[in-house]
Design a protein around this motif. Structure first.
Motif, PDB file in Angstrom:
ATOM      1  N   SER A 292      -0.261  -3.328  -6.029  1.00  0.00           N
ATOM      2  CA  SER A 292       0.164  -2.145  -5.275  1.00  0.00           C
ATOM      3  C   SER A 292      -0.797  -0.985  -5.512  1.00  0.00           C
ATOM      4  O   SER A 292      -1.157  -0.272  -4.566  1.00  0.00           O
ATOM      5  CB  SER A 292       1.565  -1.705  -5.696  1.00  0.00           C
ATOM      6  OG  SER A 292       2.512  -2.628  -5.253  1.00  0.00           O
TER       7      SER A 292
ATOM      8  N   ALA B  14       0.820  -1.215   0.000  1.00  0.00           N
ATOM      9  CA  ALA B  14       0.000   0.000   0.000  1.00  0.00           C
ATOM     10  C   ALA B  14       0.852   1.263   0.000  1.00  0.00           C
ATOM     11  O   ALA B  14       0.340   2.365  -0.183  1.00  0.00           O
ATOM     12  CB  ALA B  14      -0.937   0.011   1.208  1.00  0.00           C
ATOM     13  N   PHE B  15       2.156   1.102   0.242  1.00  0.00           N
ATOM     14  CA  PHE B  15       3.012   2.286   0.225  1.00  0.00           C
ATOM     15  C   PHE B  15       4.374   2.049  -0.409  1.00  0.00           C
ATOM     16  O   PHE B  15       5.208   2.932  -0.440  1.00  0.00           O
ATOM     17  CB  PHE B  15       3.144   2.906   1.630  1.00  0.00           C
ATOM     18  CG  PHE B  15       3.329   1.896   2.730  1.00  0.00           C
ATOM     19  CD1 PHE B  15       2.236   1.452   3.456  1.00  0.00           C
ATOM     20  CD2 PHE B  15       4.573   1.373   3.002  1.00  0.00           C
ATOM     21  CE1 PHE B  15       2.392   0.496   4.447  1.00  0.00           C
ATOM     22  CE2 PHE B  15       4.739   0.413   3.994  1.00  0.00           C
ATOM     23  CZ  PHE B  15       3.639  -0.027   4.727  1.00  0.00           C
TER      24      PHE B  15
ATOM     25  N   HIS C 280      -2.696   0.704  -2.565  1.00  0.00           N
ATOM     26  CA  HIS C 280      -2.550   2.150  -2.331  1.00  0.00           C
ATOM     27  C   HIS C 280      -3.937   2.790  -2.226  1.00  0.00           C
ATOM     28  O   HIS C 280      -4.190   3.635  -1.366  1.00  0.00           O
ATOM     29  CB  HIS C 280      -1.778   2.822  -3.478  1.00  0.00           C
ATOM     30  CG  HIS C 280      -0.278   2.793  -3.342  1.00  0.00           C
ATOM     31  ND1 HIS C 280       0.479   1.654  -3.410  1.00  0.00           N
ATOM     32  CD2 HIS C 280       0.613   3.801  -3.168  1.00  0.00           C
ATOM     33  CE1 HIS C 280       1.766   1.946  -3.268  1.00  0.00           C
ATOM     34  NE2 HIS C 280       1.874   3.247  -3.115  1.00  0.00           N
TER      35      HIS C 280
END
Ligand code: NDP
Length: 249
Positions: free
Chosen positions: A144, A133-134, A148
């Motif tokens: 991803s 997510a980061f 995110h």
């Protein structure tokens, strides 16, 4: 009774472990997923209520929410990855599936249960995102991007609910060895799925992540863990994975 806890994706992996863990803590658990056989087994073993819901289907989510009379804790866990292709080669349909379950599914379930979470006088929304997510990595573009977005959803919701007694928590795990995650991602290729974890001394287990969820949920209602990042010791960062023993003996 600690209250009602809805766990999505409770038919396997992290969701199943979380449902078991919260049932042990005294929650009236409502376990949600699509596969009835696996949910029935969970119900028999834990006393959890179960509901077959496809979170990518708006009508399925609407019907589920309409039948529910209370919800104190919502664990948005259902999700996953489809494919490990580069941006140059990925199929848009795979990206759509990932956005559909991780982002829009989480949005639908959260929207549908928010009235109940607000009504109880102290609700908690936990969303299981990922370290993806980061951080981005080759072959992880669609996953991803979806994680995110799921992170953005969680953070935005926390800001929007400020002033209300509803906590919004994100649990972002690194490498977790679950039965199906890598297998689903790699379209059933067991050899490639096993290679993901090869030589890694103790990847996280589903129980480890369930423990983190239970920890965050179990804190007093005025304590909000915004984001809990948890990795195995062997994975210092997304791109720093040690393959080999960590401890002597
Ligand atoms: P699993 O593949 O083991 O479990 C995924 C769960 O989601 C299953 O119970 C599945 O149930 C459910 N699910 C999938 N699609 C739907 C749908 N449309 N409607 C309802 N339920 C659905 O994955 P993990 O336990 O490993 O992962 C759980 C979460 O943690 C995911 O969000 C994943 O992205 C995240 N995560 C996983 C990591 C890992 O390394 N394993 C690392 C970081 C985050 P059913 O098929 O019965 O519907």
């Amino acid at each position: 009774m600690a209250g009602t806890a809805v766990v999505t994706g409770a038919s396997s992996g992290i969701g199943e472990a979380t449902a078991r863990r919260l049932a042990k803590e005294g929650y009236d658990v409502v376990a949600v997923a699509r596969r009835a056989d696996r949910l029935s087994r969970l119900a028999e073993e834990t006393g959890a209520r179960t509901c077959r819901v496809d979170i990518t289907d708006a009508e399925s989510v609407r019907r589920f929410a309409a039948e529910l009379d209370s919800c104190d804790v919502l664990v948005n866990n259902a999700g996953g990855a489809v494919g490990a292709d580069t941006v140059a080669e990925a199929a848009a349909a795979d990206w759509e599936r990932m956005f559909s379950v991780n982002v829009l599914g989480t949005l639908r379930v959260t929207q549908a249960l928010l009235p109940l979470l607000r009504a109880g006088g102290g609700g908690t929304v936990v969303t299981v995102t990922s370290t993806a997510a980061f951080t981005n990595y080759a072959g992880g573009g669609g996953y991803s991007a979806a994680k995110h977005a799921e992170h953005a959803l969680s953070e935005t919701l926390r800001v929007e609910l400020c002033g209300e007694p509803v906590r919004v928590i994100e649990v972002a795990p690194g490498m977790v060895r679950t039965e199906e995650f890598a297998l689903n991602r790699l379209r059933g290729d067991a050899e490639r799925a096993a290679a993901v974890y090869e030589g890694v001394d103790r990847p996280l287990t589903a129980d480890d992540v369930a423990e983190c969820v239970a920890l965050a949920v179990g804190l007093p209602q005025h304590v909000n863990i915004d984001q809990l990042v948890v990795r195995p010791l062997a994975q210092a960062a997304q791109h720093q994975l040690h393959r080999g023993p960590l401890f002597n003996g």
